[in-house]
Design an enzyme around this catalytic site. Structure first.
Site, PDB file in Angstrom:
ATOM      1  N   LYS A   1       0.898  -0.889   0.536  1.00  0.00           N
ATOM      2  CA  LYS A   1       0.255  -0.029   0.557  1.00  0.00           C
ATOM      3  C   LYS A   1       1.051   1.368   0.490  1.00  0.00           C
ATOM      4  O   LYS A   1       1.840   1.093   0.327  1.00  0.00           O
ATOM      5  CB  LYS A   1      -0.808  -0.192   1.210  1.00  0.00           C
ATOM      6  CG  LYS A   1      -1.754  -1.209   0.893  1.00  0.00           C
ATOM      7  CD  LYS A   1      -3.412  -1.482   1.972  1.00  0.00           C
ATOM      8  CE  LYS A   1      -4.237  -1.934   1.450  1.00  0.00           C
ATOM      9  NZ  LYS A   1      -5.717  -1.867   2.656  1.00  0.00           N
TER      10      LYS A   1
ATOM     11  N   ARG B   1      -4.262  -9.698   4.188  1.00  0.00           N
ATOM     12  CA  ARG B   1      -4.873  -9.764   3.126  1.00  0.00           C
ATOM     13  C   ARG B   1      -3.482  -9.680   2.453  1.00  0.00           C
ATOM     14  O   ARG B   1      -2.972  -8.814   2.687  1.00  0.00           O
ATOM     15  CB  ARG B   1      -5.569  -8.878   2.804  1.00  0.00           C
ATOM     16  CG  ARG B   1      -6.757  -9.287   0.955  1.00  0.00           C
ATOM     17  CD  ARG B   1      -7.034  -7.813   1.751  1.00  0.00           C
ATOM     18  NE  ARG B   1      -8.052  -7.432   0.044  1.00  0.00           N
ATOM     19  CZ  ARG B   1      -7.647  -7.244  -0.800  1.00  0.00           C
ATOM     20  NH1 ARG B   1      -6.928  -6.496  -0.944  1.00  0.00           N
ATOM     21  NH2 ARG B   1      -7.731  -7.000  -1.781  1.00  0.00           N
TER      22      ARG B   1
END
Ligand code: 7PJ
Length: 284
Positions: free
Chosen positions: A222, A256
């Site tokens: 991210k 995840r």
């Protein structure tokens, strides 16, 4: 609640479940639309299962910052052939990453055993759909919508606000008829949060625990990594693994991730060391 292929429970104390990401979106920021053909998707899933994935999360809507909305038909076209192929070939838990009730119904009929909704069942009719299909649901916090969520997100206190939101969603879901034991909560790293807000949430992850429910954390590749280390998306695996371990340390039960094999190796190693400490505490 959920079981692995061998019948063992998915979530056990001291064992973090690994959810591998399969993007069925042509515009996804980290896979660049690599996984749209069924054959490629199947190969990638085989690799992730081999690497230790317990769950495969399949999504047909890109929710990255700035992404445009897609129709239910479009989402269905992207994910359904892949879910059918994966469910036919592998004994893995399939998670459908969607906010749309139509997609939830079709995906579960085709073999999906979990819903991952970044909008926490707030879209019209999504709550009723989740009640009907009766599979576990991950409720994620997001401030704003993907189109604009990174434009100056504001919180009173990010952790308290996220916890408050998730608490309201959990209560609403239970009142609607979803079993509490079928819920998972997720702070939604990167979804309407500054770098500092993401960091605070990671440091205070255990504070969002509600009713002892499992916590899912998605930090893989991210922007908070790019903002800190100025690394290209493809170069973020080591930093992603470091964040995954911090999340486990701070209470995450499901991770995840894109880099399944590498993350799994790191997580299992840390768990083995933590186990020694727990066993010693029990003896004394
Ligand atoms: C998350 C997600 C996350 C859950 C995405 C990306 C953006 N679902 N879907 N949690 N992130 N539950 O992978 O960078 O953090 S899409």
């Amino acid at each position: 609640m959920m079981q692995n292929a061998d019948g063992s429970p998915l979530l056990q104390a001291g064992r973090t479940a690994i959810m591998g990401i399969l993007n069925a979106t042509p515009d996804s920021f980290s896979d660049g639309g690599l996984f749209i053909s069924v054959g490629t998707a199947v190969d990638h899933v085989a690799r992730m299962i081999d690497g230790g994935a317990d769950i495969i999360d399949i999504g047909g809507e890109s929710t990255r910052p700035g992404a445009s909305p897609v129709s239910a038909d479009q989402e269905m076209e992207r994910v359904m052939p892949i879910i059918e192929a994966i469910s036919r070939r592998f004994d893995v838990i399939i998670s459908i990453d969607t906010s749309k009730p139509e997609v939830m119904y079709s995906a579960v009929s085709a073999g999906a055993a979990m819903i991952n909704d970044v909008r926490a069942l707030k879209q019209k009719d999504a709550l009723q759909a989740a009640v009907k299909v009766a599979v576990p649901v991950c409720l994620m916090h997001m401030q704003g919508q993907p189109q604009s969520m990174q434009d100056e997100p504001v919180y009173n206190d990010v952790t308290t606000d996220v916890r408050g939101f998730l608490s309201e969603r959990v209560d609403t879901c239970v009142q609607a008829g979803i079993q509490l034991s079928n819920l998972i909560v997720d702070p939604g790293f990167g979804f309407g949060k500054t770098r500092e807000q993401n960091f605070k949430l990671l440091n205070e992850l255990e504070d969002i625990r509600l009713h002892d429910l499992p916590i899912l954390a998605g930090l893989s590749r991210k922007s908070l990594i790019g903002q800190t280390l100025d690394l290209d998306v493809k170069e973020r695996a080591p930093a992603s693994i470091a964040l995954a371990l911090m999340a486990v340390w701070n209470g995450a039960n499901i991770l995840r991730v894109h880099d399944v094999k590498e993350t799994c190796q790191a997580v299992r190693m840390v768990e083995a060391v933590v186990k020694e400490k727990k066993e010693r505490a029990q003896k004394s």
